[in-house]
Design a protein around this motif. Sequence first.
Motif, PDB file in Angstrom:
ATOM      1  N   ILE A   1       0.945  -1.293  -0.036  1.00 42.03           N
ATOM      2  CA  ILE A   1       0.055  -0.085  -0.019  1.00 42.03           C
ATOM      3  C   ILE A   1       0.812   1.060   0.016  1.00 42.03           C
ATOM      4  O   ILE A   1       2.161   1.245   0.587  1.00 42.03           O
ATOM      5  CB  ILE A   1      -1.077   0.010   1.162  1.00 42.03           C
ATOM      6  N   LEU A   2       0.277   2.364  -0.475  1.00 40.93           N
ATOM      7  CA  LEU A   2       1.101   3.608  -0.424  1.00 40.93           C
ATOM      8  C   LEU A   2       0.167   4.697  -0.076  1.00 40.93           C
ATOM      9  O   LEU A   2      -1.184   4.838  -0.079  1.00 40.93           O
ATOM     10  CB  LEU A   2       1.191   3.845  -2.171  1.00 40.93           C
ATOM     11  N   ARG A   3       0.924   5.517   0.825  1.00 42.93           N
ATOM     12  CA  ARG A   3       0.073   6.936   1.392  1.00 42.93           C
ATOM     13  C   ARG A   3       1.090   7.962   1.222  1.00 42.93           C
ATOM     14  O   ARG A   3       2.316   7.777   1.410  1.00 42.93           O
ATOM     15  CB  ARG A   3      -0.027   6.468   2.840  1.00 42.93           C
ATOM     16  N   PHE A   4       0.410   8.974   0.543  1.00 49.00           N
ATOM     17  CA  PHE A   4       0.806  10.405   0.442  1.00 49.00           C
ATOM     18  C   PHE A   4       1.127  11.026   1.841  1.00 49.00           C
ATOM     19  O   PHE A   4      -0.052  11.505   2.080  1.00 49.00           O
ATOM     20  CB  PHE A   4       0.681  11.021  -0.875  1.00 49.00           C
ATOM     21  N   ASN A   5       2.031  11.428   2.444  1.00 49.39           N
ATOM     22  CA  ASN A   5       2.295  12.439   3.455  1.00 49.39           C
ATOM     23  C   ASN A   5       3.716  12.866   3.689  1.00 49.39           C
ATOM     24  O   ASN A   5       4.584  12.103   3.372  1.00 49.39           O
ATOM     25  CB  ASN A   5       1.704  11.782   4.583  1.00 49.39           C
ATOM     26  N   THR A   6       3.921  14.006   4.080  1.00 50.42           N
ATOM     27  CA  THR A   6       5.148  14.360   4.614  1.00 50.42           C
ATOM     28  C   THR A   6       5.339  13.549   5.964  1.00 50.42           C
ATOM     29  O   THR A   6       4.530  13.233   6.704  1.00 50.42           O
ATOM     30  CB  THR A   6       5.171  15.788   4.974  1.00 50.42           C
ATOM     31  N   LEU A   7       6.637  13.387   6.355  1.00 47.91           N
ATOM     32  CA  LEU A   7       6.946  12.696   7.458  1.00 47.91           C
ATOM     33  C   LEU A   7       6.357  13.246   8.793  1.00 47.91           C
ATOM     34  O   LEU A   7       5.625  12.652   9.773  1.00 47.91           O
ATOM     35  CB  LEU A   7       8.472  12.513   7.685  1.00 47.91           C
ATOM     36  N   THR A   8       6.435  14.624   8.900  1.00 47.74           N
ATOM     37  CA  THR A   8       6.058  15.237  10.223  1.00 47.74           C
ATOM     38  C   THR A   8       4.607  15.305  10.280  1.00 47.74           C
ATOM     39  O   THR A   8       3.989  15.613  11.325  1.00 47.74           O
ATOM     40  CB  THR A   8       6.569  16.708  10.282  1.00 47.74           C
ATOM     41  N   ASP A   9       3.817  15.118   8.930  1.00 46.86           N
ATOM     42  CA  ASP A   9       2.135  15.071   9.077  1.00 46.86           C
ATOM     43  C   ASP A   9       1.629  13.698   9.146  1.00 46.86           C
ATOM     44  O   ASP A   9       0.571  13.397   9.219  1.00 46.86           O
ATOM     45  CB  ASP A   9       1.710  15.984   7.756  1.00 46.86           C
ATOM     46  N   THR A  10       2.805  12.654   9.194  1.00 44.72           N
ATOM     47  CA  THR A  10       2.163  11.338   9.200  1.00 44.72           C
ATOM     48  C   THR A  10       1.730  10.744  10.722  1.00 44.72           C
ATOM     49  O   THR A  10       2.436  10.764  11.524  1.00 44.72           O
ATOM     50  CB  THR A  10       3.440  10.395   8.543  1.00 44.72           C
ATOM     51  N   PRO A  11       0.489  10.601  10.850  1.00 48.53           N
ATOM     52  CA  PRO A  11       0.072  10.016  12.049  1.00 48.53           C
ATOM     53  C   PRO A  11       0.803   8.499  12.225  1.00 48.53           C
ATOM     54  O   PRO A  11       0.991   7.961  11.474  1.00 48.53           O
ATOM     55  CB  PRO A  11      -1.456   9.971  12.019  1.00 48.53           C
TER      56      PRO A  11
ATOM     57  N   GLY B   1       7.356   9.098   2.509  1.00 50.53           N
ATOM     58  CA  GLY B   1       8.283   8.570   3.559  1.00 50.53           C
ATOM     59  C   GLY B   1       8.249   7.381   3.971  1.00 50.53           C
ATOM     60  O   GLY B   1       9.246   6.255   4.278  1.00 50.53           O
ATOM     61  N   THR B   2       7.028   7.032   4.412  1.00 54.76           N
ATOM     62  CA  THR B   2       6.813   5.832   4.917  1.00 54.76           C
ATOM     63  C   THR B   2       6.797   4.655   4.286  1.00 54.76           C
ATOM     64  O   THR B   2       7.437   3.642   4.295  1.00 54.76           O
ATOM     65  CB  THR B   2       5.240   5.897   5.700  1.00 54.76           C
ATOM     66  N   TYR B   3       6.326   4.902   3.030  1.00 52.86           N
ATOM     67  CA  TYR B   3       6.336   3.850   1.834  1.00 52.86           C
ATOM     68  C   TYR B   3       7.813   3.361   1.719  1.00 52.86           C
ATOM     69  O   TYR B   3       8.346   2.441   1.479  1.00 52.86           O
ATOM     70  CB  TYR B   3       5.716   4.270   0.725  1.00 52.86           C
ATOM     71  N   THR B   4       8.584   4.772   1.364  1.00 55.00           N
ATOM     72  CA  THR B   4      10.216   4.486   1.090  1.00 55.00           C
ATOM     73  C   THR B   4      10.888   3.627   2.209  1.00 55.00           C
ATOM     74  O   THR B   4      11.686   2.913   1.787  1.00 55.00           O
ATOM     75  CB  THR B   4      10.579   6.128   1.044  1.00 55.00           C
TER      76      THR B   4
END
Length: 273
Positions: free
Chosen positions: A88-98, A148-151
């Motif tokens: 799965i893939l989620r788009f978000n900046t690291l600092t905004d990722t819950p 970032g999470t996906y990476t």
Amino acid sequence: MGKLDGRVVIVTGAARGQGEQEARLFRAEGAEVVVADVLDDRGKAVAEEIGALYVHLDVGEEADWQAAVAAARTAYGRLDGLVNNAGILRFNTLTDTPLDEFMQVVRVNQVGCFLGIKSVAAALTEAGGGTIVNTASYTGLTGMAAVGTYTATKHAVLGLTRVAALELAGAGIRVNAVCPGAIDTAMTNPALLDPEPERDPERERDPERERDAETERDRSSERLYRRLVPLGRIGRPEEVARLALFLTSRDSSYITGQPFVIDGGWLAGVSVV
């Protein structure tokens, strides 16, 4: 003669996208395929169409993995390979990722890959060896903002691939990774990189206007990839499937522990001319 005659292979995330194309190609090349997914209706339809076995598999659940391996061995008497494709893939900046979102991606992409390797190892060993193909990513070898999470999880998949290759080589099990760039699937369709147009909930739905907006997003994405990718286009899932086939077949018999990038040249660098 098919490249996979006599082989039994589980493909996860096989209800659509890359996994579906891998399941179709493997079946066409003579393998008995276990279509595994959480999208039961779609997965069952694919399995029925290609003459495969469908199993419900949440890759983050160890019990589901054990059931899938047991189902494959009951149906076909053995297990020879696994394609760890689900992701799965989620788009978000690291600092905004819950944290919940981060752990959701880790559970599917990283834990799912680990459980897959762990769950099939004994069956592949009993079969005299086999293959595991893990789906990593172009981003497993570099960084990319907003994913970032996906990476992070795809870097982890490459680490798991290398360790598993070392530990399982003595049992005749080869473990490699495919590292796709942008591929035209439901998960990474380039149109999703562009913001959705604002919609007025009071306005009546206009199918023609929506089609025009979708066409414009597709064109915008095509322009983006012409700039970013040396080959000038987004990849196709069947192209990734052919690489997975190579790594599952005897054609790659002396290859293990390696990442294989399939990205149209994206990772090669940036052209300024």
